[in-house]
Design an enzyme around this catalytic site. Structure first.
Site, PDB file in Angstrom:
ATOM      1  N   SER A   1       0.802  -1.232   0.000  1.00 13.20           N
ATOM      2  CA  SER A   1       0.000   0.000   0.000  1.00 13.20           C
ATOM      3  C   SER A   1       0.833   1.278   0.000  1.00 13.20           C
ATOM      4  CB  SER A   1      -0.949   0.001   1.205  1.00 13.20           C
ATOM      5  OG  SER A   1      -0.238  -0.321   2.372  1.00 13.20           O
TER       6      SER A   1
ATOM      7  N   THR B   1      -1.800   3.492   4.303  1.00 15.29           N
ATOM      8  CA  THR B   1      -0.837   4.568   4.097  1.00 15.29           C
ATOM      9  C   THR B   1       0.125   4.691   5.271  1.00 15.29           C
ATOM     10  OG1 THR B   1      -2.464   5.826   2.899  1.00 15.29           O
ATOM     11  CG2 THR B   1      -0.742   7.116   3.962  1.00 15.29           C
TER      12      THR B   1
ATOM     13  N   THR C   1       1.714   7.012  -0.031  1.00 17.81           N
ATOM     14  CA  THR C   1       0.810   5.883  -0.271  1.00 17.81           C
ATOM     15  C   THR C   1       0.731   5.542  -1.759  1.00 17.81           C
ATOM     16  OG1 THR C   1      -1.423   5.077   0.247  1.00 17.81           O
ATOM     17  CG2 THR C   1      -1.277   7.290  -0.638  1.00 17.81           C
TER      18      THR C   1
ATOM     19  N   ARG D   1      -7.517   8.620  -9.818  1.00 19.92           N
ATOM     20  CA  ARG D   1      -8.011   8.910  -8.467  1.00 19.92           C
ATOM     21  C   ARG D   1      -6.861   9.341  -7.539  1.00 19.92           C
ATOM     22  NH1 ARG D   1      -6.982   6.971  -2.970  1.00 19.92           N
ATOM     23  NH2 ARG D   1      -8.907   7.169  -1.809  1.00 19.92           N
TER      24      ARG D   1
ATOM     25  N   GLY E   1      -6.398  10.374  -3.382  1.00 19.48           N
ATOM     26  CA  GLY E   1      -7.081  10.376  -2.082  1.00 19.48           C
ATOM     27  C   GLY E   1      -6.644  11.544  -1.220  1.00 19.48           C
TER      28      GLY E   1
ATOM     29  N   THR F   1      -5.058   8.095   7.902  1.00 13.51           N
ATOM     30  CA  THR F   1      -5.063   6.915   7.046  1.00 13.51           C
ATOM     31  C   THR F   1      -6.508   6.451   6.927  1.00 13.51           C
ATOM     32  OG1 THR F   1      -4.194   4.668   6.751  1.00 13.51           O
ATOM     33  CG2 THR F   1      -4.636   5.361   9.012  1.00 13.51           C
ATOM     34  N   GLY F   2      -6.774   5.682   5.883  1.00 14.30           N
ATOM     35  CA  GLY F   2      -8.134   5.184   5.704  1.00 14.30           C
ATOM     36  C   GLY F   2      -8.741   5.679   4.415  1.00 14.30           C
TER      37      GLY F   2
ATOM     38  N   GLY G   1      -9.717   7.744   1.835  1.00 12.00           N
ATOM     39  CA  GLY G   1      -9.312   9.117   1.565  1.00 12.00           C
ATOM     40  C   GLY G   1     -10.447  10.055   1.237  1.00 12.00           C
TER      41      GLY G   1
HETATM   42  N1  ASP Z   1      -5.769   7.284   2.695  1.00 16.81           N
HETATM   43  C1  ASP Z   1      -5.285   6.522   1.591  1.00 16.81           C
HETATM   44  C2  ASP Z   1      -6.057   6.855   0.370  1.00 16.81           C
HETATM   45  O1  ASP Z   1      -7.246   7.044   0.451  1.00 16.81           O
HETATM   46  C3  ASP Z   1      -5.346   5.068   1.815  1.00 16.81           C
HETATM   47  C4  ASP Z   1      -5.080   4.595   3.207  1.00 16.81           C
HETATM   48  O2  ASP Z   1      -4.619   5.273   4.063  1.00 16.81           O
HETATM   49  O3  ASP Z   1      -5.334   3.467   3.503  1.00 16.81           O
HETATM   50  O4  ASP Z   1      -5.474   6.848  -0.692  1.00 16.81           O
END
Ligand code: ASP
Length: 329
Positions: free
Chosen positions: A84, A189, A207, A217, A219, A240-241, A243
């Protein structure tokens, strides 16, 4: 017992043993996870342990927070087993690995790259955007042109194992407009925030984004204020998560602004998560997590769902801390 083993088998114990006792909350927020004196680095997820070690090599020698976060996240970008972040990252739906990264120092200088292909260390390019251009953000072909002109290292992506997984995924997913599922494997990330021995703050975030995302795309991670925000008057936060959800609430900026009002780091991270929860009727798979430090060395993290952890390194040692969360999956 080796320190790594200690962490694996006693994460919570380790976390508690190396940090000073939290002092009584002097803020509107109810709690924070801890306070540390001297240099400190915090990173998202388990891969943060190795990244923190990279950052600590800089911080422990009196180096700057800015150098530390750049060095630290480079460890993760170079880890070919990481799916990732960086060179080992998964591609988008069209088979392209497109990388996003940003860096920010406490004096509000920042640089960012997005939709960047073929560069081994997007964080180096982001820092070069900050220091060698008049701009904050370069994307796509323009970012790549700049990176090549600056002589940054290139890399071939996706790496063979990742390409194999992608080809299997393509066969099984004929409907490319279907929402790809978010899980622990396809979104992790690295966001890192640090304070150096002089009390200076900096952060970095890098990331390969949401696995099998639409081509083009971007994020939250390279967006200053969403994936990362640092202000030496207050503190630093990173995310993180999912986006899209983090961008919609300018997540990391929100955390820093809440800390500016006197809210402690963990409570500020929690409020950013609650804001995302309030704005989204469907929370299926909507995991988001934040970590934050304030300028006094208090730190904390919080996530929407269980399972988010963050790595800490300070003078007393290292720890992997399970973030508090609002709900179970
Ligand atoms: N935040 C990142 C994104 O949306 C992905 C992640 O942190 O898991 O690209």
């Amino acid at each position: 017992m080796k320190r790594r083993q200690f962490i694996r088998f006693g994460a919570i114990l380790g976390a508690l043993s190396l940090v000073d006792k939290p002092k009584a909350s002097q803020a509107i927020g109810q709690s924070f996870s801890g306070k540390t004196d001297g240099p400190l680095v915090l990173s998202t997820w388990n891969h943060g342990l190795a990244a923190n070690e990279g950052a600590w090599q800089v911080l422990s020698k009196g180096g700057t927070a800015l150098d530390a976060v750049e060095k630290g996240v480079m460890v993760t970008e170079a880890d070919l087993t990481n799916r990732s972040v960086g060179v080992g990252g998964r591609p988008d739906r069209d088979g392209h690995v497109t990388l996003d990264a940003c860096i920010m120092s406490g004096d509000s200088r920042c640089g960012s790259v997005a939709f960047l292909e073929g560069l081994a260390h997007p964080i180096n390019v982001a820092r070069a955007v900050m220091e060698r251009t008049q701009h904050v953000m370069l994307v796509g072909a323009g970012a790549k042109k700049f990176a090549l002109e600056q002589g940054f290292e290139t890399a071939k992506m996706p790496i063979p194992e990742v390409k194999k997984d992608y080809e299997k995924w393509r066969k099984e997913n004929k409907d490319l407009f279907k929402k790809p599922e978010i899980n622990h494997e396809n979104h992790d990330t690295i966001g890192m925030i640090a304070m150096d021995a002089n009390g200076q703050l900096a952060g970095a975030c890098t990331t390969s984004g949401w696995a099998y995302k639409m081509h083009g795309r971007v994020g939250d991670s390279p967006i200053i204020g969403a994936g990362l925000f640092v202000d030496e008057e207050v503190g630093a936060a990173t995310a993180t998560g999912l986006g899209e959800a983090i961008v919609r609430v300018a997540g990391s900026h929100t955390v820093v602004e809440l800390m500016r009002q006197g809210i402690a780091p963990e409570a500020a991270c929690k409020e950013a998560c609650m804001r995302i929860i309030r704005k989204n009727k469907d929370l299926t798979g909507l995991q988001c997590g934040f970590i934050a430090i304030d300028k006094n060395g208090n730190y904390g993290g919080y996530s929407i769902f269980a399972g988010f952890n963050y790595a800490l390194r300070n003078n007393a040692g290292e720890a992997l801390i399970d973030a508090k969360f609002d709900r179970n999956w």
